[in-house]
Design a protein around this motif. Structure first.
Motif, PDB file in Angstrom:
ATOM      1  N   GLU A 235       0.831  -1.208   0.000  1.00 41.48           N
ATOM      2  CA  GLU A 235       0.000   0.000   0.000  1.00 41.48           C
ATOM      3  C   GLU A 235       0.865   1.257   0.000  1.00 41.48           C
ATOM      4  OE1 GLU A 235      -3.079   0.022   2.870  1.00 41.48           O
ATOM      5  OE2 GLU A 235      -3.704  -2.047   2.498  1.00 41.48           O
ATOM      6  N   VAL A 258      -4.141  -2.829  -5.983  1.00 39.18           N
ATOM      7  CA  VAL A 258      -3.296  -3.541  -5.021  1.00 39.18           C
ATOM      8  C   VAL A 258      -3.929  -4.918  -4.789  1.00 39.18           C
ATOM      9  CG1 VAL A 258      -2.249  -3.505  -2.730  1.00 39.18           C
ATOM     10  CG2 VAL A 258      -2.656  -1.360  -3.956  1.00 39.18           C
ATOM     11  N   GLN A 261      -5.219  -5.994  -1.225  1.00 37.19           N
ATOM     12  CA  GLN A 261      -6.496  -5.432  -0.775  1.00 37.19           C
ATOM     13  C   GLN A 261      -7.656  -6.246  -1.327  1.00 37.19           C
ATOM     14  OE1 GLN A 261      -6.359  -1.371  -2.136  1.00 37.19           O
ATOM     15  NE2 GLN A 261      -5.112  -0.674  -0.417  1.00 37.19           N
TER      16      GLN A 261
END
Length: 399
Positions: A235, A258, A261
């Protein structure tokens, strides 16, 4: 002392089995309810687990250390993206980047010895192979010295489609795109599909990014593929890369996917789905437990005289209670074992029909069998306690 206890338990178990056998169809119906409930718990836990495993495979080949960058226009204006980005400047600004490559995408027909197939044309920078984890079967990938060359690296699916018996596409052959002949310098190995990647390598033909102008008048960068160095906070890396890229762009924003996530969100969703399936199985199991309690209450009602005789001969309340409780647990245990086998079979069949790889959930059997036994114990307590509280005189009056 231990021998006496073993004999007592053996005698109780024998009496429980004889009593259940005399109940006939009623015990079979209660057993059927327990089997259905237990199999539902085992099957639904495994189905939820296999659904989660299958969903996780989407991200397996992409890797959690890979970022995919897109460039949506700012506002509502449809402004073409730039044809070049300073990737070295991005790498210097973000030391955590191990590999970074740019993709320019187009599609069209490829011709080889009169055979034609549609494919994705991928204008790529040299670091794309490492960023996308491309594996070569023959030859090499494009390098920084190939910017002005008509070289191509072909995916396995495209190469197979262009081949014919006795005339396969080989290293060193030339394929035609529009009016240009491209020399094949590399053949990719077959690779699993990576759902988050903007292009599937097996269905693509990779060209030098500068060479895309030969087949498309106005090429533009569609995506960047970033692969992080070991041990990076993805992140934080995504935010730093976005800031470095925004410094080079004026009319486009930076959108970075990402994978971790998405994996975390999918894990939460799969867990919620598994809890829902488990709740449905528990409802079915409770229904089976109610059936056990009903059978045991009828059993107590029909055996009041027997209970009175046992008490008159010296049986204690706990002996009567244990006898009926053991009958309920025995009935439930048989149903739990049968349900476990049926549930595993149903889960395997569902996975096979869905095209999933069957993977046994570690908690399926312990949770399925254990919860079934607890339900049988819970719903067997009331009939057992009711039987133990009968007064011998009243019980002996029953005909």
């Amino acid at each position: 002392m231990s021998l006496r206890v073993e004999q007592s338990l053996s005698q109780l178990l024998h009496e429980a089995l004889v009593s259940l056998r005399t109940l006939g169809k009623r015990s079979m119906l209660a057993l059927l309810g327990i089997v259905i409930g237990s199999s539902s718990v085992v099957a639904l836990i495994n189905i939820g687990h296999n659904a989660s495993v299958d969903a996780a495979l989407i991200f397996k080949d992409m890797g959690t250390d890979t970022l995919v960058v897109q460039f949506p226009p700012k506002g509502s204006a449809n402004v073409p993206m730039r044809t070049h980005l300073d990737l070295d400047a991005v790498r210097q600004a973000v030391p955590g980047i191990a590999h970074i490559g740019a993709l320019s995408l187009f599609s069209g027909p490829i011709v080889f010895h009169g055979r034609s197939v549609n494919a994705n044309f991928v204008g790529s920078t040299p670091d794309v192979a490492a960023a996308m984890r491309l594996t070569l079967q023959h030859g090499r990938f494009l390098s920084g010295f190939d910017v002005n060359e008509t070289y191509a690296v072909i995916g396995a699916d495209v190469a197979q489609a262009l081949s014919a018996p006795g005339d396969p596409l080989r290293l060193g052959d030339r394929v035609r795109i529009n009016d240009y002949l491209f020399l094949v310098v590399g053949l990719l190995q077959p690779q699993p599909r990576a759902m988050l990647m903007p292009v599937q390598p097996g269905e693509s033909l990779f060209l030098p990014a500068e060479g895309m102008r030969r087949i498309y008048a106005a090429p533009q960068i569609n995506n960047l593929i970033i692969r992080a160095a070991v041990g990076q906070d993805m992140e934080h890396l995504a935010r730093a890369a976005a800031d470095a890229l925004r410094a080079q762009l004026t009319e486009h924003d930076v959108d970075i996917q990402v994978p971790q996530q998405m994996i975390d969100g999918m894990t939460r969703q799969s867990r919620t789905f598994a809890y829902l399936l488990l709740a449905l199985g528990a409802i079915s199991l409770i229904g089976g437990g109610v059936g056990v309690m009903n059978v045991m209450l009828m059993n107590v009602s029909e055996r009041r005289r027997e209970i009175g005789i046992r008490m008159a001969l010296g049986a204690r309340q706990r002996d009567i209670r244990n006898l009926f409780l053991l009958e309920a647990v025995t009935l439930t245990a048989v149903g739990a074992l049968c349900g476990a086998v049926l549930g595993m079979t149903a889960a395997w069949l569902y996975a096979w029909l869905s095209g999933w790889v069957f993977d046994l959930a570690a908690a399926a059997l312990p949770l399925g069998v254990g919860s079934t036994l607890l339900v049988g114990l819970f719903f067997g307590i009331y009939p057992a306690v009711s039987a133990s509280r009968l007064q011998p005189v009243e019980a002996l009056r029953d005909e």
